[in-house]
Design an enzyme around this catalytic site. Sequence first.
Site, PDB file in Angstrom:
ATOM      1  N   ARG A 123      19.497  20.427 -10.484  1.00 34.32           N
ATOM      2  CA  ARG A 123      18.521  20.269  -9.530  1.00 34.32           C
ATOM      3  C   ARG A 123      19.715  18.441  -8.724  1.00 34.32           C
ATOM      4  O   ARG A 123      20.493  18.477  -8.869  1.00 34.32           O
ATOM      5  CB  ARG A 123      18.477  18.927 -11.156  1.00 34.32           C
ATOM      6  CG  ARG A 123      17.882  17.477 -11.916  1.00 34.32           C
ATOM      7  CD  ARG A 123      16.688  17.891 -11.279  1.00 34.32           C
ATOM      8  NE  ARG A 123      15.782  16.596 -11.967  1.00 34.32           N
ATOM      9  CZ  ARG A 123      14.340  16.167 -11.534  1.00 34.32           C
ATOM     10  NH1 ARG A 123      13.500  16.739 -10.646  1.00 34.32           N
ATOM     11  NH2 ARG A 123      13.969  15.681 -12.321  1.00 34.32           N
ATOM     12  N   THR A 400       5.184  20.691  -8.213  1.00 30.10           N
ATOM     13  CA  THR A 400       6.445  21.579  -8.636  1.00 30.10           C
ATOM     14  C   THR A 400       5.672  22.952  -8.275  1.00 30.10           C
ATOM     15  O   THR A 400       4.417  23.819  -8.063  1.00 30.10           O
ATOM     16  CB  THR A 400       7.197  21.187  -9.843  1.00 30.10           C
ATOM     17  OG1 THR A 400       7.443  20.146 -10.371  1.00 30.10           O
ATOM     18  CG2 THR A 400       7.837  22.274 -10.431  1.00 30.10           C
ATOM     19  N   THR A 418      11.469  22.106  -6.565  1.00 27.56           N
ATOM     20  CA  THR A 418      10.266  21.027  -6.743  1.00 27.56           C
ATOM     21  C   THR A 418      10.610  20.022  -6.206  1.00 27.56           C
ATOM     22  O   THR A 418      12.090  19.862  -5.065  1.00 27.56           O
ATOM     23  CB  THR A 418       9.809  20.517  -7.894  1.00 27.56           C
ATOM     24  OG1 THR A 418       8.561  19.260  -7.901  1.00 27.56           O
ATOM     25  CG2 THR A 418      10.793  19.532  -8.745  1.00 27.56           C
ATOM     26  N   ASN A 420       9.656  17.030  -6.492  1.00 27.21           N
ATOM     27  CA  ASN A 420       9.172  16.318  -6.705  1.00 27.21           C
ATOM     28  C   ASN A 420       7.518  15.946  -6.873  1.00 27.21           C
ATOM     29  O   ASN A 420       6.753  17.313  -7.038  1.00 27.21           O
ATOM     30  CB  ASN A 420       9.526  15.329  -6.980  1.00 27.21           C
ATOM     31  CG  ASN A 420       9.298  14.008  -8.581  1.00 27.21           C
ATOM     32  OD1 ASN A 420       9.123  14.754  -9.201  1.00 27.21           O
ATOM     33  ND2 ASN A 420       9.443  13.066  -8.361  1.00 27.21           N
ATOM     34  N   ASP A 442      12.017   9.819 -11.026  1.00 30.40           N
ATOM     35  CA  ASP A 442      12.044  10.746 -12.785  1.00 30.40           C
ATOM     36  C   ASP A 442      12.339  10.096 -13.428  1.00 30.40           C
ATOM     37  O   ASP A 442      13.284  10.085 -14.224  1.00 30.40           O
ATOM     38  CB  ASP A 442      12.746  12.189 -11.639  1.00 30.40           C
ATOM     39  CG  ASP A 442      11.090  13.043 -12.201  1.00 30.40           C
ATOM     40  OD1 ASP A 442      10.065  12.609 -12.174  1.00 30.40           O
ATOM     41  OD2 ASP A 442      11.275  14.472 -11.447  1.00 30.40           O
ATOM     42  N   SER A 471      14.372  15.526 -16.425  1.00 33.52           N
ATOM     43  CA  SER A 471      12.517  16.568 -15.553  1.00 33.52           C
ATOM     44  C   SER A 471      12.600  17.539 -17.172  1.00 33.52           C
ATOM     45  O   SER A 471      12.379  17.734 -17.997  1.00 33.52           O
ATOM     46  CB  SER A 471      13.373  18.100 -14.885  1.00 33.52           C
ATOM     47  OG  SER A 471      12.367  18.824 -15.097  1.00 33.52           O
ATOM     48  N   GLY A 492       4.042  21.322 -12.943  1.00 36.12           N
ATOM     49  CA  GLY A 492       2.538  21.276 -13.378  1.00 36.12           C
ATOM     50  C   GLY A 492       3.485  20.169 -13.773  1.00 36.12           C
ATOM     51  O   GLY A 492       2.472  18.830 -14.889  1.00 36.12           O
ATOM     52  N   GLY A 493       3.472  19.340 -13.525  1.00 36.79           N
ATOM     53  CA  GLY A 493       4.846  17.821 -13.844  1.00 36.79           C
ATOM     54  C   GLY A 493       5.015  17.869 -15.376  1.00 36.79           C
ATOM     55  O   GLY A 493       5.083  18.703 -15.696  1.00 36.79           O
TER      56      GLY A 493
END
Length: 601
Positions: A123, A400, A418, A420, A442, A471, A492-493
Amino acid sequence: MMTFYHPGPDLIGRAAIKPSCSRTPGFVCLLLLCLSANGQQVILRYDALYQPVASRHGMVVSQRESASQAGAAILAQGGNAVDAAVAVGFELAVSLPRAGNIGGGGFMLIHRPGREPLALDFRETAPAAATTDMFINAAGETDQKKYRASHAAAGVPGTVAGLLTAHKRFGRLPLDVLLAPAMQSARKGVVVSYDMASAISSRRKMLTRHPATAAQFFREDGSAYQPGDLLRQPDLARSLERIAQRGKAGFYEGETADLIVREMVRGGGLVTHADLMAYEVAWRKPVTGRYRGFEIVSMPPPSSGGVHLVQMLNMLEHYPVADWGFNSAKNLHLLTEVMKIAYADRSRHLGDPDFFEVPVAWLTGKPYAAARVQDIDLAGATPSVEVSPGTPAPAESADTTHYSIVDADGGAVAVTYTLNFSFGSGITVPGAGFLLNNEMTDFSARPGEPDGFGLITGKANRIQPRKRPLSAMTPTFVYDDGALFLVAGSPGGSRIINVVLQTLVNVIDHGMNIAEAVNVPRIHHQWLPDQLNLEPGISPDTASLLGKKGHRLVSGSSLGSVQAIQIRGGEMRGASDPRRPGGAAVGVRRPDELELLEVRP
């Protein structure tokens, strides 16, 4: 060497669920009985409306056909699942630029037969100069433009470090071989699909705001690329070549790092040479749980995916989900109430475990689930404000991407990564050819205020230097009596966790093969805003019953894009979600069946 392995008769083992040939009239029902690894009766059948792709020699499933082919070619050359994951990840950076990336970050699960699964956290991190109130303006409000689409919105990228770290520890083939498909695609060009052309043209204002981005995604005369055109990305090709030649130093040091920092200085961003040099991945212990005899393994914090996936399954286990029927009003009501509880807990208890003590064991424990189901009213919807307080939130971006891989030796990788938002910040690094992420959105700009995806988070997710933002990415493995049974994940967030949840429930409770489980309609509720999203395909009669229970219904866009593989008896069955065009499941055949398609730098 690889080929499409066209769907054949569905003889994949399915959990011992009652046969339901009547639900697909017109299909021949072929039933064979066998025993699963743990002695359960398993029904093998060919009566499904949707059929997966089959292979016994390796399977790659991603959102782009070219990426799946690249991964399958690596497997055919003797590479393992990690090698293929590296090839797919870099190829997606070329062929799916709105989500695939070398300027973002994500998560990876790794399965090795006979070994404990591993979780790799790559990340993005907040730059050293980041501050808690960096997106708050003079009026005390969140500066939305700075928060979402500025140089300051970029975190320190983790994708390159993540893929290369996995390769260094577990890979077999040389790095330049693995990057060859992506380098070739960037140099020679990728065919612009209808999906890509639409994604670019619909974001013209965003993508033409910065000259380097406009040059990357539009013709010299400013016109948009049309489906069938070739999109060449020579600057990105050179960035990939530096990685192939120098590894991690080819991105976090030298020319690419200089280009990143130069653009940060020009645009008021925070990422420095020191930030790039200091970036490190984190190996973490996966989140685990059990659901109806299956072992669930998923991503730990700073992803909230694994924690809340297990939490929701623990609550569902108290109810006869299979008996109530797939997508019945009773089941969808239960799913909605479970989702509200999990997302409310997410707002308070989840963050980067290096900065905040996340109560994982408590949240994923059976006793906590048993206590929370006492709050569920099967007769009517519980208003979200009564589950936990909060404020309404804006809509999310869902770009993503996820891919799943299983090799011939039974090794597997699940990767979700991703930028974002779609195309990240919309800012391309001049001369480097890749987009900057906007992952700082985020974080909570202000605790208790919705983040960029409309999710409420608190002090646990406030901005701090070197911290990783929370996340929802949920790469997941499912095991049956110790044997790998399912590899899955989705973009899909904020919707990702619920999308993966329903895929697992469809397989385990409703006895679907993986293609069915991926194709059928879904729902989504994230606590706030207090609305239940229904995909097209949910029965109007069912929707009416849900409305009468007190749910505020919203119909519209599709939810997620699952890329999944089911394994049974040595056979791999792959399914790429049709909700987003261009994906593919590619199975590998034996070397003696077809001429090898070699991949060379």
